[in-house]
Scaffold this motif. Structure first.
Motif, PDB file in Angstrom:
ATOM      1  N   HIS A  23       0.146  -1.506  -4.891  1.00  0.00           N
ATOM      2  CA  HIS A  23      -0.224  -0.640  -6.010  1.00  0.00           C
ATOM      3  C   HIS A  23      -1.285   0.396  -5.638  1.00  0.00           C
ATOM      4  O   HIS A  23      -1.655   1.213  -6.480  1.00  0.00           O
ATOM      5  N   ASN A  24      -1.774   0.366  -4.396  1.00  0.00           N
ATOM      6  CA  ASN A  24      -2.855   1.277  -4.006  1.00  0.00           C
ATOM      7  C   ASN A  24      -2.390   2.723  -3.944  1.00  0.00           C
ATOM      8  O   ASN A  24      -1.190   2.993  -3.854  1.00  0.00           O
ATOM      9  N   PRO A  25      -3.325   3.683  -3.966  1.00  0.00           N
ATOM     10  CA  PRO A  25      -2.949   5.101  -3.910  1.00  0.00           C
ATOM     11  C   PRO A  25      -2.183   5.466  -2.645  1.00  0.00           C
ATOM     12  O   PRO A  25      -2.142   4.707  -1.667  1.00  0.00           O
ATOM     13  N   ALA A  26      -1.617   6.681  -2.654  1.00  0.00           N
ATOM     14  CA  ALA A  26      -0.685   7.102  -1.609  1.00  0.00           C
ATOM     15  C   ALA A  26      -1.291   7.138  -0.216  1.00  0.00           C
ATOM     16  O   ALA A  26      -0.576   6.987   0.776  1.00  0.00           O
ATOM     17  N   GLU A  27      -2.594   7.366  -0.112  1.00  0.00           N
ATOM     18  CA  GLU A  27      -3.214   7.466   1.213  1.00  0.00           C
ATOM     19  C   GLU A  27      -3.380   6.099   1.882  1.00  0.00           C
ATOM     20  O   GLU A  27      -3.707   6.011   3.065  1.00  0.00           O
ATOM     21  N   TYR A  28      -3.158   5.021   1.145  1.00  0.00           N
ATOM     22  CA  TYR A  28      -3.288   3.669   1.696  1.00  0.00           C
ATOM     23  C   TYR A  28      -1.953   3.176   2.255  1.00  0.00           C
ATOM     24  O   TYR A  28      -0.882   3.615   1.849  1.00  0.00           O
ATOM     25  N   ASN A  29      -2.057   2.243   3.190  1.00  0.00           N
ATOM     26  CA  ASN A  29      -0.897   1.462   3.594  1.00  0.00           C
ATOM     27  C   ASN A  29      -1.387   0.094   4.035  1.00  0.00           C
ATOM     28  O   ASN A  29      -2.604  -0.170   4.029  1.00  0.00           O
ATOM     29  N   GLY A  30      -0.446  -0.780   4.381  1.00  0.00           N
ATOM     30  CA  GLY A  30      -0.857  -2.126   4.733  1.00  0.00           C
ATOM     31  C   GLY A  30       0.307  -2.948   5.238  1.00  0.00           C
ATOM     32  O   GLY A  30       1.418  -2.439   5.433  1.00  0.00           O
ATOM     33  N   ILE A  31       0.054  -4.234   5.450  1.00  0.00           N
ATOM     34  CA  ILE A  31       1.084  -5.142   5.963  1.00  0.00           C
ATOM     35  C   ILE A  31       0.938  -6.487   5.257  1.00  0.00           C
ATOM     36  O   ILE A  31      -0.130  -7.114   5.304  1.00  0.00           O
ATOM     37  N   LYS A  32       2.013  -6.923   4.593  1.00  0.00           N
ATOM     38  CA  LYS A  32       2.082  -8.272   4.043  1.00  0.00           C
ATOM     39  C   LYS A  32       2.891  -9.120   5.009  1.00  0.00           C
ATOM     40  O   LYS A  32       3.968  -8.702   5.446  1.00  0.00           O
TER      41      LYS A  32
END
Length: 458
Positions: free
Chosen positions: A99-108
């Motif tokens: 749900h974070n803003p567009a500039e974020y990314n991540g790994i689940k």
């Protein structure tokens, strides 16, 4: 790469600053050490513009650890976990910042279909930060479409008792195409807003927990005379509901609506919920002969509590919902379909169902911005203060997650560290206005002393 990347439920940061392709490859190699060479891993990703590059690097790390990867492309998170089970894979991963803003990314990351625990995340972090990788023969990566197995399973499990008119807002996240197909199969008269996946999120943030993101959905529900609206987040693990009058259904009430369905069958059973939720939740569980299971906040904690206790259903304040009859994945599309099924079996409107649920006076969940490096220190100071002061007022103190104090008059207050943002989160509830003011004043006084800007009222 900063060790703070590994302090939450998953890896999360600003792309190009906190999380780069090089970092993603190292994390892939580190995650690979949890498996045996030759094991199969399912990998997918959300609609963010930088997801393909990060996914390619992460997969390269897995392959260099001797793992065989199936890249299922742009899919919601729950489709990856579903495919892990369907294909008998050893684990999975999703490139997403949810749900974070567009500039974020991540790994689940997942062992089997279960998200990594905090201990397992620490092991991955240690390996990634210190280069503790495995030398192995190269694995292989293939790209494969997922087909419609997931859509078929949801449609089969959630047949409606009558046709409903539903408006779905996918927020340009990963769920739009699946949402249209599934709700068509459910024989709904459905409409999908912002269906096209677009990781820039041009219409609004893909976070249904924030009321401001729901304006277009509320308006369309009323205009189209729909029975309800459904809002989905960026990767499909959070859901929110709108009644026929354009009013958001609180997470507490959404869980009670669902648990009433499961417990009304008279077979008993447990229901898990997070400690931010209203006391109306455990009160209703007990009234219906069920067993309430209190959990620390966060999707991995609530989902874990649900699995460990064999819960019929479980809910979390920000919209993560888990079902014992559908793998305990926090699957927003299944939750939406099940919610529609339950409503279709009722002679009441959604607003009438919600009106029948007991209500206590409560604050919204307050997310108070603080420097990321100070949030744990601040909460520790509040914990010490509440442990000292609350018992003087007859309060019982729990440190299950941050600090929660429950008082004899039914009032309670909670302060905890946010695991996904530079913030602390708070919630307060009471049976009357005076009780709510008193419990808030107790916590707010200490927060103000620590330099935290807590609102005077809510």
């Amino acid at each position: 790469m900063d060790k703070k990347l590994f302090e939450g439920y998953d890896v999360r940061g600003i792309y190009g600053k906190d999380l780069t392709e090089g970092d993603a490859e190292s994390i892939g190699r580190a995650f690979g050490t949890l498996f045996k060479p030759g094991d199969s891993i399912i990998v997918g990703g959300d609609a963010r513009t930088h997801t393909p590059a990060l996914k390619e690097a992460f997969i390269a790390g897995l392959v260099s650890s001797g793992l065989n990867v199936v890249d299922v492309g742009l899919v919601p998170t729950h489709v990856v976990t579903f495919e892990v089970l369907r294909r008998g894979a050893s684990g999975g991963a999703v490139i997403t910042a949810s749900h974070n803003p567009a500039e974020y990314n991540g790994i689940k990351m997942y062992l089997g279909d279960v998200p990594l625990s905090s201990k397992q995340m620490a092991v991955v972090g240690d390996a990634a930060l210190n280069g503790k990788f495995r030398s192995s023969a190269q694995g292989a990566a293939v790209a494969e479409a997922v087909g419609e197995y997931y859509d078929d399973a949801v449609a089969q499990a959630c047949k409606l008792g009558k046709t409903l008119r539903v408006v779905i807002d996918s927020g340009n996240g990963a769920c739009g195409p699946d949402a249209r197909k599934i709700f068509a199969r459910l024989d709904c008269k459905s409409e999908v807003l912002f269906e096209e996946p677009d990781g820039r999120f041009p219409n609004h943030a893909a976070d249904p927990h924030k009321e401001a993101t729901l304006d277009a959905l509320k308006k369309r529900v009323v205009e189209s005379k729909a029975d309800l609206g459904v809002a989905l987040d960026g990767d499909g693990d959070r859901v929110a509901f709108i009644d026929e009058n354009g009013v958001k259904v609180r997470s507490d009430d959404a869980l009670i609506f669902l648990l009433r369905h499961y417990l009304s069958q008279g077979k008993g059973g447990s229901v898990a919920y997070d400690l931010r939720m209203s006391n109306a939740v455990p009160d209703e569980i007990k009234r219906l002969g069920g067993v309430p299971v209190l959990s620390a906040a966060g999707r991995t904690n609530v989902g874990g509590a649900a699995r460990e206790n064999g819960a019929l259903v479980a809910g979390e304040q920000t919209g993560h919902t888990f079902f014992g009859d559908f793998y305990y994945h926090d699957d927003a599309l299944f939750a939406a379909a099940k919610f529609c099924q339950v409503l279709s079996l009722s002679s009441k409107t959604l607003s009438q169902e919600v009106a029948s649920i007991p209500k206590y006076l409560a604050s919204p969940e307050l997310r108070l911005k603080v420097p990321a490096e100070k949030k744990r220190e601040i909460v520790a100071a509040v914990v010490a203060y509440i442990k000292s002061e609350a018992p003087k007022l007859g309060g019982k103190v729990s440190e299950l997650d941050g600090v929660r104090a429950d008082f004899p008059d039914g009032a309670w207050g909670l302060v905890r560290v946010s695991n996904t943002e530079p913030a602390i989160t708070c919630r307060f509830e009471a049976h009357d206005k005076k009780g709510l003011q008193n419990v808030y004043a107790l916590f707010r006084g200490k927060l103000s002393e620590l330099g935290v800007d807590a609102p005077a009222s809510f």
